[in-house]
Design a protein around this motif. Structure first.
Motif, PDB file in Angstrom:
ATOM      1  N   MET A   1       1.282   2.422   5.523  1.00 55.78           N
ATOM      2  CA  MET A   1       1.137   1.504   4.316  1.00 55.78           C
ATOM      3  C   MET A   1       0.428   2.379   3.327  1.00 55.78           C
ATOM      4  SD  MET A   1      -0.419  -2.314   4.170  1.00 55.78           S
ATOM      5  CE  MET A   1       0.454  -2.890   5.434  1.00 55.78           C
ATOM      6  N   SER A   2       1.103   2.428   2.176  1.00 48.09           N
ATOM      7  CA  SER A   2       0.415   3.397   1.054  1.00 48.09           C
ATOM      8  C   SER A   2      -0.329   2.650   0.162  1.00 48.09           C
ATOM      9  CB  SER A   2       1.619   4.213   0.305  1.00 48.09           C
ATOM     10  OG  SER A   2       2.498   3.479  -0.388  1.00 48.09           O
ATOM     11  N   LEU A   3      -1.066   3.290  -0.817  1.00 44.58           N
ATOM     12  CA  LEU A   3      -1.541   2.640  -1.968  1.00 44.58           C
ATOM     13  C   LEU A   3      -1.074   2.743  -3.370  1.00 44.58           C
ATOM     14  CD1 LEU A   3      -4.473   0.928  -1.869  1.00 44.58           C
ATOM     15  CD2 LEU A   3      -5.626   3.114  -2.196  1.00 44.58           C
ATOM     16  N   PRO A   4      -0.545   1.772  -3.452  1.00 44.56           N
ATOM     17  CA  PRO A   4       0.270   1.467  -4.845  1.00 44.56           C
ATOM     18  C   PRO A   4      -0.237   1.748  -5.960  1.00 44.56           C
ATOM     19  CG  PRO A   4       0.508  -0.586  -3.835  1.00 44.56           C
ATOM     20  CD  PRO A   4      -0.589   0.101  -2.891  1.00 44.56           C
ATOM     21  N   ASN A   5      -0.216   2.600  -6.847  1.00 43.74           N
ATOM     22  CA  ASN A   5      -0.373   2.587  -8.292  1.00 43.74           C
ATOM     23  C   ASN A   5      -2.027   2.455  -8.479  1.00 43.74           C
ATOM     24  OD1 ASN A   5       2.030   2.512  -9.004  1.00 43.74           O
ATOM     25  ND2 ASN A   5       2.065   0.210  -8.935  1.00 43.74           N
ATOM     26  N   CYS A   6      -2.783   3.438  -7.915  1.00 40.69           N
ATOM     27  CA  CYS A   6      -4.211   3.483  -7.890  1.00 40.69           C
ATOM     28  C   CYS A   6      -4.559   4.574  -9.108  1.00 40.69           C
ATOM     29  CB  CYS A   6      -4.786   3.893  -6.397  1.00 40.69           C
ATOM     30  SG  CYS A   6      -6.494   3.903  -6.303  1.00 40.69           S
ATOM     31  N   ASN A   7      -5.136   3.967 -10.022  1.00 46.31           N
ATOM     32  CA  ASN A   7      -5.313   4.877 -10.918  1.00 46.31           C
ATOM     33  C   ASN A   7      -6.821   5.331 -11.182  1.00 46.31           C
ATOM     34  OD1 ASN A   7      -2.808   4.666 -12.209  1.00 46.31           O
ATOM     35  ND2 ASN A   7      -3.114   2.433 -12.974  1.00 46.31           N
ATOM     36  N   THR A   8      -7.104   5.741  -9.867  1.00 47.20           N
ATOM     37  CA  THR A   8      -8.604   6.439  -9.851  1.00 47.20           C
ATOM     38  C   THR A   8      -8.423   8.086 -10.073  1.00 47.20           C
ATOM     39  OG1 THR A   8      -8.513   6.380  -7.563  1.00 47.20           O
ATOM     40  CG2 THR A   8      -9.468   4.502  -8.701  1.00 47.20           C
ATOM     41  N   LYS A   9      -9.508   8.582 -10.420  1.00 45.61           N
ATOM     42  CA  LYS A   9      -9.538   9.915 -10.498  1.00 45.61           C
ATOM     43  C   LYS A   9      -9.881  10.614  -8.945  1.00 45.61           C
ATOM     44  CE  LYS A   9     -10.865  11.254 -14.899  1.00 45.61           C
ATOM     45  NZ  LYS A   9     -11.162  10.044 -15.778  1.00 45.61           N
ATOM     46  N   VAL A  10     -11.035   9.894  -8.260  1.00 44.09           N
ATOM     47  CA  VAL A  10     -11.459  10.417  -7.050  1.00 44.09           C
ATOM     48  C   VAL A  10     -11.339   9.225  -5.951  1.00 44.09           C
ATOM     49  CG1 VAL A  10     -13.640  11.158  -5.890  1.00 44.09           C
ATOM     50  CG2 VAL A  10     -13.019  11.912  -7.946  1.00 44.09           C
ATOM     51  N   LEU A  11     -11.809   8.134  -6.135  1.00 44.23           N
ATOM     52  CA  LEU A  11     -11.912   7.100  -5.091  1.00 44.23           C
ATOM     53  C   LEU A  11     -10.474   6.817  -4.498  1.00 44.23           C
ATOM     54  CD1 LEU A  11     -14.664   4.724  -6.738  1.00 44.23           C
ATOM     55  CD2 LEU A  11     -14.884   6.562  -4.848  1.00 44.23           C
ATOM     56  N   GLY A  12     -10.348   6.623  -3.238  1.00 42.26           N
ATOM     57  CA  GLY A  12      -9.076   6.463  -2.470  1.00 42.26           C
ATOM     58  C   GLY A  12      -8.117   7.522  -2.818  1.00 42.26           C
ATOM     59  N   GLN A  13      -8.195   8.477  -3.408  1.00 40.07           N
ATOM     60  CA  GLN A  13      -7.055   9.500  -3.834  1.00 40.07           C
ATOM     61  C   GLN A  13      -6.749  10.286  -2.336  1.00 40.07           C
ATOM     62  OE1 GLN A  13      -5.141   9.968  -6.467  1.00 40.07           O
ATOM     63  NE2 GLN A  13      -6.069   8.049  -7.180  1.00 40.07           N
ATOM     64  N   VAL A  14      -7.608  10.538  -1.404  1.00 39.98           N
ATOM     65  CA  VAL A  14      -7.311  10.834  -0.294  1.00 39.98           C
ATOM     66  C   VAL A  14      -7.353   9.456   0.753  1.00 39.98           C
ATOM     67  CG1 VAL A  14      -7.785  12.193   1.931  1.00 39.98           C
ATOM     68  CG2 VAL A  14      -8.295  13.301  -0.622  1.00 39.98           C
ATOM     69  N   TYR A  15      -6.198   9.022   1.004  1.00 43.18           N
ATOM     70  CA  TYR A  15      -6.014   7.849   1.478  1.00 43.18           C
ATOM     71  C   TYR A  15      -5.259   7.885   3.110  1.00 43.18           C
ATOM     72  CZ  TYR A  15      -4.026   2.791   2.020  1.00 43.18           C
ATOM     73  OH  TYR A  15      -3.687   1.696   2.542  1.00 43.18           O
ATOM     74  N   GLN A  16      -6.008   7.261   3.988  1.00 43.16           N
ATOM     75  CA  GLN A  16      -5.336   7.122   5.422  1.00 43.16           C
ATOM     76  C   GLN A  16      -5.156   5.847   6.009  1.00 43.16           C
ATOM     77  OE1 GLN A  16      -6.980   9.853   8.179  1.00 43.16           O
ATOM     78  NE2 GLN A  16      -6.550  11.565   7.032  1.00 43.16           N
ATOM     79  N   TYR A  17      -4.157   5.371   6.264  1.00 40.12           N
ATOM     80  CA  TYR A  17      -3.789   3.973   6.776  1.00 40.12           C
ATOM     81  C   TYR A  17      -3.459   4.017   8.365  1.00 40.12           C
ATOM     82  CZ  TYR A  17      -2.137  -0.516   7.936  1.00 40.12           C
ATOM     83  OH  TYR A  17      -1.633  -1.723   8.448  1.00 40.12           O
ATOM     84  N   PHE A  18      -4.170   3.333   9.133  1.00 43.18           N
ATOM     85  CA  PHE A  18      -4.137   3.265  10.606  1.00 43.18           C
ATOM     86  C   PHE A  18      -3.843   1.742  10.768  1.00 43.18           C
ATOM     87  CE2 PHE A  18      -6.942   6.693  10.008  1.00 43.18           C
ATOM     88  CZ  PHE A  18      -6.519   7.579  10.885  1.00 43.18           C
ATOM     89  N   LYS A  19      -2.830   1.451  11.447  1.00 43.04           N
ATOM     90  CA  LYS A  19      -2.361   0.047  11.962  1.00 43.04           C
ATOM     91  C   LYS A  19      -3.445  -0.678  12.870  1.00 43.04           C
ATOM     92  CE  LYS A  19       1.727  -2.166  13.718  1.00 43.04           C
ATOM     93  NZ  LYS A  19       3.029  -1.750  14.559  1.00 43.04           N
ATOM     94  N   GLU A  20      -4.074   0.252  13.761  1.00 47.62           N
ATOM     95  CA  GLU A  20      -5.127  -0.352  14.657  1.00 47.62           C
ATOM     96  C   GLU A  20      -5.828   0.863  14.932  1.00 47.62           C
ATOM     97  OE1 GLU A  20      -4.207  -2.975  17.858  1.00 47.62           O
ATOM     98  OE2 GLU A  20      -6.163  -2.716  18.902  1.00 47.62           O
ATOM     99  N   ILE A  21      -7.150   0.884  14.935  1.00 45.36           N
ATOM    100  CA  ILE A  21      -8.198   1.867  15.421  1.00 45.36           C
ATOM    101  C   ILE A  21      -9.297   1.214  15.738  1.00 45.36           C
ATOM    102  CG2 ILE A  21      -7.417   3.924  14.134  1.00 45.36           C
ATOM    103  CD1 ILE A  21      -9.265   3.421  11.865  1.00 45.36           C
ATOM    104  N   ASP A  22     -10.218   1.793  16.322  1.00 49.86           N
ATOM    105  CA  ASP A  22     -11.495   1.288  16.727  1.00 49.86           C
ATOM    106  C   ASP A  22     -12.487   0.946  15.408  1.00 49.86           C
ATOM    107  OD1 ASP A  22     -11.922   3.977  16.211  1.00 49.86           O
ATOM    108  OD2 ASP A  22     -13.268   4.237  18.060  1.00 49.86           O
ATOM    109  N   SER A  23     -12.731   1.798  14.630  1.00 47.06           N
ATOM    110  CA  SER A  23     -13.353   1.547  13.447  1.00 47.06           C
ATOM    111  C   SER A  23     -13.013   2.660  12.467  1.00 47.06           C
ATOM    112  CB  SER A  23     -15.037   1.495  13.772  1.00 47.06           C
ATOM    113  OG  SER A  23     -15.747   2.263  13.127  1.00 47.06           O
TER     114      SER A  23
END
Lengths: 247, 157
Positions: A1-23
């Motif tokens: 799952m990507s992060l669509p149209n996020c117009n930030t400079k820094v926050l969330g620009q490196v983004y990782q989605y995991f379907k299920e993880i411990d925390s």
């Protein structure tokens, strides 16, 4: 799952989605420093070991809610204390939710839960790393109820969808928050925080040391301790777990 | 070393639970013995007499630099402390039912997490700045701590 149209400079620009993880907190905490980037965001569709305070779990079903963590380097955001960071995130999240729910009463419950119509919609957990007295970095964990419809009645919780049925997209909520957060200045937040604080300047029944007294939240100090005025006119400061607010 | 520093040292020794601390600097030697309940400080000053006007601890100044020099060199003079960077609650474990981050006898190095100080739902992991062996844990688990309060004694040897 990507992060669509996020117009930030820094926050969330490196983004990782995991379907299920411990925390999501553990993922960021266990990454070597060269793999971390300021503003990096780790999101889980489902967390098996998600936690609130010291072990109490944040109950979320797969993809119904937002559970994510953000890595922050305090020096890049002019942050001088962990409490300043806590206020900053709480104010940004509260303002975001208010914009998404213009009709609703949205408040920060001290220190950093977000309430919609007096029920908890989001919680913030901050883990800071100190090298001796030097604050190195922070990992901010956020649990935010978006689509969940059934809650254990004892928790007094709600979701964005329950508050307003037009809010249906968790990813869009996340983008709104990141964009809002990046716009909120990190300094001089005390006034904004106090304006959004639940039950400020309202007399209420508070349990303290097994006694019930009428008290009134007046302020927070620079460490985040709550300043409560009692009926005898005395104002005293309290940390977590020293007070219980009764309804 | 001025009087304020000596007072601070006396307070630190009283809090730490250490029985005896000897400190040697250019020109003078300081020995603090904690005879419960109140710590007693003996200041042995070589060039200038020191008068300590502290209320509780008793300080005796004596111009006898050789008197203390005879005692065996104590390692405790070299111990380093890890202090709390904030007011909060001290936790030795990452969570309930978990093992302690460090125990007496463990080696620590810069970057090693030694404890958590929690305040206002902020969990602050405290990493050691120093390298050495933990010789004493100065605070009980789940106790309140103050800014700057010593938490661990570390032997750098």
């Amino acid at each position: 799952m990507s992060l669509p149209n996020c117009n930030t400079k820094v926050l969330g620009q490196v983004y990782q989605y995991f379907k299920e993880i411990d925390s999501t907190q553990s993922i960021l905490k266990n990454l070597p420093s060269e793999k971390l980037a300021d503003g990096m965001l780790v999101r889980a569709g489902f967390q098996s070991q998600g936690r609130g305070q010291m072990g109490s779990s944040w109950a979320a079903k797969a993809n119904e809610n937002l559970t994510f963590s953000v890595y922050i380097e305090p020096s890049r955001w002019n942050l001088t204390s962990p409490w300043q960071l806590s206020m900053w995130v709480a104010v940004a999240l509260c303002q975001t939710i208010q914009k998404l729910l213009p009709e609703a009463e949205v408040r920060i419950k001290w220190p950093n839960d977000i309430l919609v119509h007096q029920e908890k919609v989001a919680g913030i957990l901050v883990e800071n790393a100190f090298r001796g007295e030097h604050w190195q970095n922070s990992i901010i964990g956020i649990g935010w109820n978006i689509l969940q419809q059934n809650f254990d009645p004892q928790f007094s919780a709600t979701s964005m969808f329950l508050a307003h049925a037009t809010v249906t997209d968790p990813s869009a909520c996340l983008v709104s928050f990141l964009e809002e957060w990046e716009k909120v200045p990190s300094a001089h937040l005390q006034t904004q925080y106090l304006d959004l604080l639940w039950m400020k300047d309202r007399w209420q029944s508070i349990r303290i040391e097994q006694e019930e007294r009428m008290g009134c939240i007046r302020n927070v100090d620079e460490n985040g301790r709550l300043l409560v005025e009692w009926e005898d006119g005395k104002v005293e400061s309290y940390g977590m777990k020293e007070l219980q607010f009764l309804r | 070393m001025d009087i304020k520093e000596i007072q601070e040292l006396i307070r630190f020794v009283a809090k730490s639970g250490v029985n005896e601390v000897e400190l040697e600097r250019d020109g003078f030697k300081l020995s603090i013995k904690a005879n419960a309940p109140a710590p007693v400080a003996q200041v042995v000053a070589a060039p200038m007499p020191v008068q300590v006007a502290a209320p509780a601890p008793v300080a005796a100044a004596a111009p006898a630099p050789d008197a203390v020099a005879a005692t065996a060199a104590s390692n405790e003079t070299n111990y380093l402390t890890i202090t709390s960077p904030m007011i909060g609650t001290f936790y030795r474990t990452p969570g309930p039912d978990k093992d302690a981050f460090v125990n007496v006898g463990d080696l620590v190095e810069p970057g090693k997490v030694v404890c958590i100080v929690e305040a206002m739902k902020l969990f602050n992991e405290i990493e050691s700045e120093v390298k050495g062996r933990i010789v004493k844990v100065l605070v009980d688990n789940a106790s309140p701590v103050e800014y700057g309060q010593p938490l661990f004694l570390v032997d750098p040897a």
